[in-house]
Design a protein around this motif. Structure first.
Motif, PDB file in Angstrom:
ATOM      1  N   LEU A 190      47.973  -1.234 -28.681  1.00 50.38           N
ATOM      2  CA  LEU A 190      46.521  -0.837 -28.294  1.00 50.38           C
ATOM      3  C   LEU A 190      46.277   0.446 -28.724  1.00 50.38           C
ATOM      4  CD1 LEU A 190      44.522  -0.581 -26.938  1.00 50.38           C
ATOM      5  CD2 LEU A 190      45.213   0.294 -24.867  1.00 50.38           C
ATOM      6  N   ILE A 191      47.486   1.057 -29.380  1.00 46.80           N
ATOM      7  CA  ILE A 191      47.304   1.921 -29.929  1.00 46.80           C
ATOM      8  C   ILE A 191      47.446   1.746 -31.553  1.00 46.80           C
ATOM      9  CG2 ILE A 191      48.872   3.913 -31.451  1.00 46.80           C
ATOM     10  CD1 ILE A 191      50.560   4.782 -28.976  1.00 46.80           C
ATOM     11  N   VAL A 192      48.280   0.651 -31.957  1.00 45.69           N
ATOM     12  CA  VAL A 192      48.492   0.459 -33.181  1.00 45.69           C
ATOM     13  C   VAL A 192      46.812   0.144 -33.578  1.00 45.69           C
ATOM     14  CG1 VAL A 192      48.268  -1.364 -34.773  1.00 45.69           C
ATOM     15  CG2 VAL A 192      49.933  -0.741 -33.700  1.00 45.69           C
ATOM     16  N   ILE A 193      46.140  -0.853 -32.606  1.00 45.64           N
ATOM     17  CA  ILE A 193      44.565  -1.554 -33.038  1.00 45.64           C
ATOM     18  C   ILE A 193      43.779  -0.011 -32.880  1.00 45.64           C
ATOM     19  CG2 ILE A 193      42.390  -2.928 -31.591  1.00 45.64           C
ATOM     20  CD1 ILE A 193      44.243  -3.948 -30.247  1.00 45.64           C
ATOM     21  N   LEU A 194      44.028   1.079 -32.126  1.00 47.81           N
ATOM     22  CA  LEU A 194      43.040   2.393 -31.840  1.00 47.81           C
ATOM     23  C   LEU A 194      43.263   3.045 -33.295  1.00 47.81           C
ATOM     24  CD1 LEU A 194      43.765   3.900 -28.639  1.00 47.81           C
ATOM     25  CD2 LEU A 194      41.289   2.596 -29.373  1.00 47.81           C
ATOM     26  N   SER A 195      44.233   2.590 -33.959  1.00 48.38           N
ATOM     27  CA  SER A 195      44.642   3.896 -35.389  1.00 48.38           C
ATOM     28  C   SER A 195      44.139   3.192 -36.272  1.00 48.38           C
ATOM     29  CB  SER A 195      45.850   3.726 -35.375  1.00 48.38           C
ATOM     30  OG  SER A 195      47.153   4.776 -34.773  1.00 48.38           O
ATOM     31  N   PHE A 196      44.201   1.880 -36.690  1.00 52.82           N
ATOM     32  CA  PHE A 196      43.412   0.774 -37.527  1.00 52.82           C
ATOM     33  C   PHE A 196      42.102   0.943 -37.119  1.00 52.82           C
ATOM     34  CE2 PHE A 196      46.653  -1.819 -38.024  1.00 52.82           C
ATOM     35  CZ  PHE A 196      47.358  -1.792 -39.490  1.00 52.82           C
ATOM     36  N   ARG A 197      40.972   1.489 -36.005  1.00 51.16           N
ATOM     37  CA  ARG A 197      39.891   1.626 -35.958  1.00 51.16           C
ATOM     38  C   ARG A 197      39.974   3.117 -36.269  1.00 51.16           C
ATOM     39  NH1 ARG A 197      37.467  -1.089 -30.819  1.00 51.16           N
ATOM     40  NH2 ARG A 197      35.965  -0.218 -31.497  1.00 51.16           N
ATOM     41  N   GLY A 198      40.588   4.236 -36.140  1.00 52.24           N
ATOM     42  CA  GLY A 198      39.988   5.152 -37.083  1.00 52.24           C
ATOM     43  C   GLY A 198      39.831   6.043 -36.011  1.00 52.24           C
ATOM     44  N   LEU A 199      39.991   5.935 -34.807  1.00 53.85           N
ATOM     45  CA  LEU A 199      40.111   6.804 -33.306  1.00 53.85           C
ATOM     46  C   LEU A 199      41.172   6.966 -33.020  1.00 53.85           C
ATOM     47  CD1 LEU A 199      38.461   6.958 -30.876  1.00 53.85           C
ATOM     48  CD2 LEU A 199      38.988   5.343 -30.014  1.00 53.85           C
ATOM     49  N   ASP A 200      41.245   8.673 -32.815  1.00 52.47           N
ATOM     50  CA  ASP A 200      41.913   9.752 -32.920  1.00 52.47           C
ATOM     51  C   ASP A 200      41.984  10.141 -31.227  1.00 52.47           C
ATOM     52  OD1 ASP A 200      42.718   9.718 -35.494  1.00 52.47           O
ATOM     53  OD2 ASP A 200      41.498  11.511 -36.075  1.00 52.47           O
ATOM     54  N   PRO A 201      43.414  10.187 -30.915  1.00 54.76           N
ATOM     55  CA  PRO A 201      43.396  11.361 -29.638  1.00 54.76           C
ATOM     56  C   PRO A 201      42.436  12.193 -29.370  1.00 54.76           C
ATOM     57  CG  PRO A 201      45.715  10.878 -30.913  1.00 54.76           C
ATOM     58  CD  PRO A 201      44.418  10.442 -31.422  1.00 54.76           C
ATOM     59  N   ASP A 202      41.574  12.672 -30.089  1.00 52.96           N
ATOM     60  CA  ASP A 202      40.763  13.982 -29.527  1.00 52.96           C
ATOM     61  C   ASP A 202      39.333  13.502 -30.090  1.00 52.96           C
ATOM     62  OD1 ASP A 202      40.825  13.211 -31.860  1.00 52.96           O
ATOM     63  OD2 ASP A 202      40.980  15.411 -33.424  1.00 52.96           O
ATOM     64  N   GLY A 203      39.711  11.846 -29.847  1.00 51.46           N
ATOM     65  CA  GLY A 203      37.595  11.032 -29.725  1.00 51.46           C
ATOM     66  C   GLY A 203      37.837  11.206 -31.183  1.00 51.46           C
ATOM     67  N   THR A 204      37.609  12.044 -32.261  1.00 53.32           N
ATOM     68  CA  THR A 204      37.327  11.813 -33.396  1.00 53.32           C
ATOM     69  C   THR A 204      37.148  10.902 -34.105  1.00 53.32           C
ATOM     70  OG1 THR A 204      39.001  12.655 -34.474  1.00 53.32           O
ATOM     71  CG2 THR A 204      36.754  13.879 -33.485  1.00 53.32           C
ATOM     72  N   VAL A 205      36.769   9.713 -34.870  1.00 52.74           N
ATOM     73  CA  VAL A 205      36.448   8.692 -36.290  1.00 52.74           C
ATOM     74  C   VAL A 205      36.764   9.328 -37.185  1.00 52.74           C
ATOM     75  CG1 VAL A 205      35.819   6.916 -36.382  1.00 52.74           C
ATOM     76  CG2 VAL A 205      35.527   7.170 -33.760  1.00 52.74           C
ATOM     77  N   HIS A 206      37.773   8.756 -37.916  1.00 49.53           N
ATOM     78  CA  HIS A 206      38.047   8.872 -39.305  1.00 49.53           C
ATOM     79  C   HIS A 206      37.827   7.299 -39.934  1.00 49.53           C
ATOM     80  CE1 HIS A 206      42.513   8.095 -38.319  1.00 49.53           C
ATOM     81  NE2 HIS A 206      42.267   7.268 -39.399  1.00 49.53           N
ATOM     82  N   LYS A 207      37.291   7.248 -41.329  1.00 45.94           N
ATOM     83  CA  LYS A 207      37.650   6.535 -42.386  1.00 45.94           C
ATOM     84  C   LYS A 207      38.331   6.633 -43.005  1.00 45.94           C
ATOM     85  CE  LYS A 207      33.242   4.287 -40.236  1.00 45.94           C
ATOM     86  NZ  LYS A 207      31.974   3.896 -40.849  1.00 45.94           N
ATOM     87  N   ASP A 208      39.267   6.227 -43.930  1.00 47.24           N
ATOM     88  CA  ASP A 208      40.641   6.022 -45.137  1.00 47.24           C
ATOM     89  C   ASP A 208      39.693   5.561 -45.868  1.00 47.24           C
ATOM     90  OD1 ASP A 208      42.675   7.016 -43.144  1.00 47.24           O
ATOM     91  OD2 ASP A 208      42.710   5.376 -42.915  1.00 47.24           O
TER      92      ASP A 208
END
Length: 208
Positions: A190-208
């Motif tokens: 689940l952590i790998v999926i969240l990381s690939f989707r750009g969702l950080d633990p603080d709730g922000t979404v980033h795009k590489d």
């Protein structure tokens, strides 16, 4: 002449002069009234507490299920023939594993214990800035699984920090594992999926 100057002059202040009486009021105030505090930090803090509560709840459920299942199978199934759940495809077969998940690394028991304790500390650190529910669930799975196997390492034979973990879920042509192992793997995926989707633990979404 002096009278004319008094009539045509414009006063700098006073009633009717148009000056704002609240101009020298509290900085940041509008019309002399105090500005209301921004409610966003309070809302974010409340959301963070709820996410931490969700993390702890998931971890507690995983830990309770893992501990309860181990106590049950040790009492009822250890030193007995494997119990067929789905024929030979899935059996309950109790073994004592001094290695990592899925019986790997049996010569590194004490190091695996240290790793499990480190994982718990890292999760506790991340939880201080946790505002994402999916991250709370995934970290809760990791935390509950780590605590489950760490309990075996500490309290089971042959000794403290060298104890053997109880494994009992035995699929055909696969390693024997337990519910804590399953929770750790699911949390990691689940952590790998969240990381690939750009969702950080603080709730922000980033795009590489």
């Amino acid at each position: 002449m002096a009278k004319a100057e008094r009539i045509t002059s414009t006063p700098e202040s006073g009633p009717g002069s148009g000056a704002d009486p609240g101009a020298d009021s509290e900085p940041g105030a509008e019309g002399g009234q105090p500005v209301e505090p921004d409610p966003e930090p309070e809302q974010k803090a409340g959301r963070g507490k709820r996410r931490i509560l969700a993390l702890l709840l998931v971890a507690a459920v995983v830990y309770a299920l893992d501990l309860g299942s181990k106590l049950l199978v040790v009492a009822k199934l250890e030193h007995h023939a494997p119990v067929e759940v789905i024929g030979t495809l899935l059996q309950f077969n109790v073994i004592r594993n001094r290695g990592a998940a899925f019986s790997m690394g049996e010569a590194l028991t004490i190091f695996l214990t240290i790793i499990a304790a480190t994982v718990i500390l890292v999760i506790a650190r991340i939880a201080r800035k946790l505002y994402s529910l999916p991250w709370a669930i995934s970290l809760g799975l990791l935390l509950g699984g780590a605590f489950g196997n760490l309990t075996d390492r500490i309290f089971r034979s042959p000794g403290v920090f060298e104890g053997a973990v109880v494994d009992f879920i035995a699929p055909a042509h696969f390693a024997v594992f337990n519910l804590a192992d399953s929770a750790i793997v699911c949390g990691g995926i689940l952590i790998v999926i969240l990381s690939f989707r750009g969702l950080d633990p603080d709730g922000t979404v980033h795009k590489d």
